[in-house]
Enzyme design. Structure first.
Site, PDB file in Angstrom:
ATOM      1  CB  CYS A 224       2.576  -0.669   1.913  1.00  0.00           C
ATOM      2  SG  CYS A 224       1.637   0.212   3.340  1.00  0.00           S
ATOM      3  CG  ASP A 225       2.726  -0.477  -1.914  1.00  0.00           C
ATOM      4  OD1 ASP A 225       2.974  -1.581  -1.550  1.00  0.00           O
ATOM      5  OD2 ASP A 225       1.578  -0.105  -2.045  1.00  0.00           O
TER       6      ASP A 225
ATOM      7  CB  CYS B  45       0.220   2.504   2.000  1.00  0.00           C
ATOM      8  SG  CYS B  45       1.111   1.947   3.443  1.00  0.00           S
TER       9      CYS B  45
END
Ligand code: NAP
Length: 316
Positions: A136-137, A133
């Site tokens: 997200c990261d 992701c």
């Protein structure tokens, strides 16, 4: 207590089903899952959901859908449906391996999850440089070199997004042609921070001191192994439907996507309906998921009505 309908999962399909079921006075109970909001919680800007000409953040869209369902009385329980018993009605749903709930009907909208490459080094380095992701990261890879594995729209989108943070993004694909749509391909190709390594098969995620240091790949033409040095590896190779908890009680295709009866959301089990990505290997869009969520709630409403009518006729 037996619920009229339990909805499993809270992506756009589950929330839309909850809005429609609540407005039909079915007082739905919604099992949220371990990641409420589903895949859209992992995206940033959603630009193709009608009604938002400037785009909307995925988590904001999900939050708004949840509030809309709550406004009409939908009830939410946090946790994952870990088991169901569909052999008799009322159906039984076990949440997080402990609490059980019963319902006359079920809507399954448990979505799909990111697939992994399943190569050495990958699983143990999740959170240490391996990610599924970018949204997200991505932030953790400021001025770093990252690889994005995959040749579909998701890989193009992730790679383009990662150029906001990373100094260099390389798309690594197993064929020499991409699966991604023209528009997404072009967006990635025009981005000067993105480079390409085509026709290679990833074989191992390599690490140093428990952090990713590269990806070993095999050249499909020569068979030669080479190491692509990188600080991060984003795996973006598609999704798999979340149907393991059904333990084969509902008919699925070979991959695990639930099969619905033509033109309805009805499954092979009477009283069980499916909507969203868990039953859709083809479109997999937020708007198509929402559309099928609406259909599932309407199918449930009609099915319950027909059943109650039948029961009252039998009683007379
Ligand atoms: P996808 O279209 O199924 O593409 C998966 C990619 O990963 C393919 O290029 C595939 O290679 C590769 N792949 C699969 N397994 C692999 C493995 N074990 N090792 C190496 N590579 C592997 O999945 P997706 O990109 O997630 O897209 C899914 C759907 O969502 C599509 O319909 C897409 O259009 C849609 N989507 C739309 C948007 C958007 O419009 N904004 C964004 C994301 C996704 P092959 O090509 O060789 O099979």
């Amino acid at each position: 207590m037996t619920e009229q309908v339990i909805i499993l999962g809270t992506g756009p399909a589950g929330y839309t089903a909850a809005i429609y079921a609540a407005r039909a006075n079915l007082n739905p109970l919604v099992i949220e899952g371990d990641e409420p909001g589903g895949q859209l919680m992992l995206t940033t800007e959603v630009e193709n959901f009608p009604g938002f000409p400037e785009g909307i953040l995925g988590p904001d869209l999900m939050d708004a859908m949840k509030k809309q369902a709550e406004r009409f009385g939908a009830r939410f329980v946090f946790g994952q449906a870990t088991r169901v018993d569909l052999s008799q009605r009322p159906f039984t749903v076990t949440v997080s391996d402990s609490d059980t709930y019963q319902a006359e009907s079920l809507i399954i909208s448990t979505g799909a999850s990111a697939k992994l490459l399943e190569i050495p080094g990958e699983a143990e380095l999740i959170g240490h440089g391996v990610s599924t992701c970018a949204t997200c990261d991505g932030f953790f890879f400021k001025d770093k070199k990252v690889l994005v594995v995959g040749g579909g729209d998701s890989a193009m989108e992730e790679a383009t997004f990662l150029t906001r943070y990373a100094s260099e993004v390389t798309i690594v694909h197993r064929r020499d042609t991409l699966r991604a749509s023209k528009v997404m391909q072009e967006r990635a190709r025009k981005n000067s921070k993105i480079s390409w390594v085509m026709n290679v098969t990833p074989v191992e995620v390599v690490s140093e001191n428990r952090r990713v240091s590269g990806l070993r790949v095999r050249d499909n033409r020569t068979g030669e192994l080479m190491l692509l040095p990188a600080d991060g590896v984003f795996v973006s190779i598609g999704h798999r439907p979340n149907t393991a908890f059904l333990a084969g009680q509902v008919e699925t295709d070979a991959i695990g996507y639930i099969i619905t009866k033509s033109d309805t959301t009805a499954t092979s089990v009477e009283g069980v309906f499916a909507c969203g990505d868990v039953a859709d290997s083809r479109y997999r869009q937020a708007i198509t998921a929402a559309g099928t969520g609406c259909r599932a709630a309407m199918d449930v409403e009609r099915w319950l009505e027909a059943r109650h009518h039948q029961e009252s006729v039998t009683l007379v």
